[in-house]
Design a protein around this motif. Sequence first.
Motif, PDB file in Angstrom:
ATOM      1  N   PHE A   1       3.405  10.155  -0.613  1.00 30.86           N
ATOM      2  CA  PHE A   1       2.897   8.999   0.117  1.00 30.86           C
ATOM      3  C   PHE A   1       4.046   8.113   0.571  1.00 30.86           C
ATOM      4  CE2 PHE A   1      -1.005  10.404  -1.608  1.00 30.86           C
ATOM      5  CZ  PHE A   1      -2.049   9.735  -0.985  1.00 30.86           C
ATOM      6  N   SER A   2       3.880   7.527   1.747  1.00 24.21           N
ATOM      7  CA  SER A   2       4.836   6.540   2.248  1.00 24.21           C
ATOM      8  C   SER A   2       4.560   5.183   1.604  1.00 24.21           C
ATOM      9  CB  SER A   2       4.734   6.420   3.769  1.00 24.21           C
ATOM     10  OG  SER A   2       5.042   7.651   4.395  1.00 24.21           O
ATOM     11  N   VAL A   3       5.618   4.405   1.448  1.00 24.48           N
ATOM     12  CA  VAL A   3       5.540   3.121   0.754  1.00 24.48           C
ATOM     13  C   VAL A   3       5.629   1.987   1.764  1.00 24.48           C
ATOM     14  CG1 VAL A   3       6.721   1.630  -0.904  1.00 24.48           C
ATOM     15  CG2 VAL A   3       6.557   4.094  -1.333  1.00 24.48           C
ATOM     16  N   THR A   4       4.735   1.019   1.639  1.00 24.94           N
ATOM     17  CA  THR A   4       4.768  -0.179   2.484  1.00 24.94           C
ATOM     18  C   THR A   4       4.702  -1.416   1.604  1.00 24.94           C
ATOM     19  OG1 THR A   4       3.640   0.959   4.302  1.00 24.94           O
ATOM     20  CG2 THR A   4       3.640  -1.447   4.353  1.00 24.94           C
ATOM     21  N   ASN A   5       5.707  -2.253   1.707  1.00 20.42           N
ATOM     22  CA  ASN A   5       5.760  -3.536   0.987  1.00 20.42           C
ATOM     23  C   ASN A   5       5.668  -3.369  -0.531  1.00 20.42           C
ATOM     24  OD1 ASN A   5       5.971  -4.958   3.430  1.00 20.42           O
ATOM     25  ND2 ASN A   5       3.746  -5.031   3.656  1.00 20.42           N
ATOM     26  N   LEU A   6       6.230  -2.269  -1.019  1.00 20.61           N
ATOM     27  CA  LEU A   6       6.388  -2.044  -2.449  1.00 20.61           C
ATOM     28  C   LEU A   6       7.869  -1.792  -2.716  1.00 20.61           C
ATOM     29  CD1 LEU A   6       3.349   0.327  -2.993  1.00 20.61           C
ATOM     30  CD2 LEU A   6       3.636  -1.861  -4.172  1.00 20.61           C
ATOM     31  N   ALA A   7       8.379  -2.350  -3.824  1.00 18.56           N
ATOM     32  CA  ALA A   7       9.794  -2.229  -4.147  1.00 18.56           C
ATOM     33  C   ALA A   7       9.962  -1.688  -5.556  1.00 18.56           C
ATOM     34  CB  ALA A   7      10.477  -3.594  -4.024  1.00 18.56           C
ATOM     35  N   ALA A   8      11.205  -1.402  -5.921  1.00 21.84           N
ATOM     36  CA  ALA A   8      11.492  -0.904  -7.267  1.00 21.84           C
ATOM     37  C   ALA A   8      10.987  -1.867  -8.339  1.00 21.84           C
ATOM     38  CB  ALA A   8      12.990  -0.674  -7.424  1.00 21.84           C
ATOM     39  N   THR A   9      10.963  -3.147  -8.023  1.00 17.45           N
ATOM     40  CA  THR A   9      10.487  -4.150  -8.987  1.00 17.45           C
ATOM     41  C   THR A   9       8.978  -4.079  -9.210  1.00 17.45           C
ATOM     42  OG1 THR A   9      10.438  -5.726  -7.142  1.00 17.45           O
ATOM     43  CG2 THR A   9      12.356  -5.789  -8.590  1.00 17.45           C
ATOM     44  N   ASP A  10       8.273  -3.300  -8.388  1.00 19.07           N
ATOM     45  CA  ASP A  10       6.828  -3.121  -8.586  1.00 19.07           C
ATOM     46  C   ASP A  10       6.518  -1.955  -9.514  1.00 19.07           C
ATOM     47  OD1 ASP A  10       5.755  -5.225  -6.880  1.00 19.07           O
ATOM     48  OD2 ASP A  10       6.629  -4.081  -5.223  1.00 19.07           O
ATOM     49  N   GLN A  11       7.539  -1.201  -9.904  1.00 20.62           N
ATOM     50  CA  GLN A  11       7.359  -0.183 -10.940  1.00 20.62           C
ATOM     51  C   GLN A  11       7.398  -0.903 -12.284  1.00 20.62           C
ATOM     52  OE1 GLN A  11      10.595   2.220 -12.486  1.00 20.62           O
ATOM     53  NE2 GLN A  11       9.519   4.077 -11.836  1.00 20.62           N
TER      54      GLN A  11
ATOM     55  N   ILE B   1      -3.798   4.091  -0.346  1.00 18.78           N
ATOM     56  CA  ILE B   1      -4.015   3.606  -1.704  1.00 18.78           C
ATOM     57  C   ILE B   1      -3.619   2.131  -1.711  1.00 18.78           C
ATOM     58  CG2 ILE B   1      -3.277   3.785  -4.115  1.00 18.78           C
ATOM     59  CD1 ILE B   1      -2.706   6.779  -3.520  1.00 18.78           C
ATOM     60  N   GLY B   2      -4.569   1.272  -2.049  1.00 18.47           N
ATOM     61  CA  GLY B   2      -4.299  -0.158  -2.084  1.00 18.47           C
ATOM     62  C   GLY B   2      -4.717  -0.921  -0.844  1.00 18.47           C
ATOM     63  N   ARG B   3      -5.418  -0.247   0.088  1.00 17.03           N
ATOM     64  CA  ARG B   3      -5.939  -0.949   1.272  1.00 17.03           C
ATOM     65  C   ARG B   3      -7.292  -0.369   1.641  1.00 17.03           C
ATOM     66  NH1 ARG B   3      -3.228  -1.597   7.360  1.00 17.03           N
ATOM     67  NH2 ARG B   3      -4.678  -3.208   8.073  1.00 17.03           N
ATOM     68  N   ASP B   4      -8.181  -1.222   2.115  1.00 15.48           N
ATOM     69  CA  ASP B   4      -9.558  -0.817   2.384  1.00 15.48           C
ATOM     70  C   ASP B   4      -9.754  -0.439   3.847  1.00 15.48           C
ATOM     71  OD1 ASP B   4     -12.219  -0.288   1.965  1.00 15.48           O
ATOM     72  OD2 ASP B   4     -12.856  -2.376   2.070  1.00 15.48           O
ATOM     73  N   GLY B   5      -9.100   0.628   4.284  1.00 10.18           N
ATOM     74  CA  GLY B   5      -9.331   1.143   5.626  1.00 10.18           C
ATOM     75  C   GLY B   5      -8.416   0.551   6.672  1.00 10.18           C
ATOM     76  N   THR B   6      -8.205   1.308   7.726  1.00 13.84           N
ATOM     77  CA  THR B   6      -7.360   0.873   8.828  1.00 13.84           C
ATOM     78  C   THR B   6      -7.918  -0.405   9.445  1.00 13.84           C
ATOM     79  OG1 THR B   6      -6.805   3.166   9.299  1.00 13.84           O
ATOM     80  CG2 THR B   6      -6.368   1.558  11.038  1.00 13.84           C
TER      81      THR B   6
ATOM     82  N   LEU C   1       0.827  -1.198   0.000  1.00 13.06           N
ATOM     83  CA  LEU C   1       0.000   0.000   0.000  1.00 13.06           C
ATOM     84  C   LEU C   1       0.864   1.252   0.000  1.00 13.06           C
ATOM     85  CD1 LEU C   1      -1.287   1.153   3.420  1.00 13.06           C
ATOM     86  CD2 LEU C   1       0.071  -0.934   3.285  1.00 13.06           C
ATOM     87  N   LEU C   2       0.237   2.374  -0.315  1.00 16.16           N
ATOM     88  CA  LEU C   2       0.784   3.708  -0.136  1.00 16.16           C
ATOM     89  C   LEU C   2      -0.066   4.414   0.915  1.00 16.16           C
ATOM     90  CD1 LEU C   2       1.220   4.727  -3.892  1.00 16.16           C
ATOM     91  CD2 LEU C   2       3.037   3.974  -2.342  1.00 16.16           C
ATOM     92  N   SER C   3       0.529   5.256   1.729  1.00 12.86           N
ATOM     93  CA  SER C   3      -0.246   5.898   2.796  1.00 12.86           C
ATOM     94  C   SER C   3       0.248   7.314   3.054  1.00 12.86           C
ATOM     95  CB  SER C   3      -0.172   5.077   4.090  1.00 12.86           C
ATOM     96  OG  SER C   3       1.165   4.971   4.541  1.00 12.86           O
ATOM     97  N   ARG C   4      -0.693   8.145   3.507  1.00  7.46           N
ATOM     98  CA  ARG C   4      -0.373   9.532   3.846  1.00  7.46           C
ATOM     99  C   ARG C   4      -1.406  10.053   4.831  1.00  7.46           C
ATOM    100  NH1 ARG C   4      -2.227  14.593   2.065  1.00  7.46           N
ATOM    101  NH2 ARG C   4      -0.728  16.249   2.600  1.00  7.46           N
ATOM    102  N   THR C   5      -0.956  10.797   5.833  1.00  9.84           N
ATOM    103  CA  THR C   5      -1.850  11.470   6.772  1.00  9.84           C
ATOM    104  C   THR C   5      -1.727  12.972   6.564  1.00  9.84           C
ATOM    105  OG1 THR C   5      -1.587   9.715   8.418  1.00  9.84           O
ATOM    106  CG2 THR C   5      -2.464  11.817   9.188  1.00  9.84           C
ATOM    107  N   PRO C   6      -2.764  13.629   6.034  1.00 10.34           N
ATOM    108  CA  PRO C   6      -2.688  15.070   5.779  1.00 10.34           C
ATOM    109  C   PRO C   6      -2.451  15.861   7.063  1.00 10.34           C
ATOM    110  CG  PRO C   6      -4.544  14.106   4.607  1.00 10.34           C
ATOM    111  CD  PRO C   6      -4.030  13.051   5.545  1.00 10.34           C
TER     112      PRO C   6
END
Length: 266
Positions: free
Chosen positions: A246-256, A168-173, A34-39
């Motif tokens: 956004f912060s990146v969680t469990n995504l790597a360069a190979t996911d681009q 982005i990529g997750r359905d809620g906390t 997922l990607l995440s951000r807290t405004p």
Amino acid sequence: MPVFNNILAGASGQGDTGYDIEHSLRFDDASSALLSRTPGSEGNRRTWSLSFWRKQESGANTEPVMSCGSYSGGITTVYFNANGSLSIADYSSSTYNVKVYTDAKYKDPSSWAHFLVVFDSTNSTATDRVRIYKDGTRVTDFETPGDSDTMPSLNFDSEFNTTALHMIGRDGTGSSDYGRGYLAEMHFLDGTALSDASAFGETNSSTNQWVPIEVTGLTYGTNGFYLKFQDSSALGDDSSGNTNDFSVTNLAATDQMLDSPTNNFC
């Protein structure tokens, strides 16, 4: 890797303007990516627009695109149901404040599609408070299994643009539902309800397909962003000028990925 001819593959191809999308980002639900951000400050909770290109991987699970909040408190989420319907929901205190599902099922893993979701609870016409466009055409057929469509009430405040965690990529906390497949060219406009999808695409005069164009002149607002996924070392970089990264969680360069709406891979 061989590349399908865009027309034969059923995907969008290069537009009349010659605009190319270079990358997409691959989400793997098994990796809880997922990607995440807290405004840092609240934006417009009543008016926003979300545009993205999507290519689904085969699967039969809920596929979240973007969410904010949790089911234990309050949550707004844009997602694809397991049956392929694009859905917009707002849920709090055991009640659906918004519950809209498209009748169409979007489950083709071989092609890219563009979606625009417009939320505008300030609109005096109830049926215009949530609008969805697929490949430039407004979707007008909706269904809500076991219930009627629930449009937001006048001036209803969604969870989007609060100071809670946006994902982005997750359905809620706390949810176990993660996205699967590819996203490209994601725009979020805080405070703008677009009237159509013409800012993001056009109909190719030769193929009659909806294709991407270079996006210019948009107003992103306080919490708006534009994710191109162009930097493999910083996949959550915001290209809108807002630096709403956004912060990146469990995504790597190979996911681009080079697989994109203008370069559709097998």
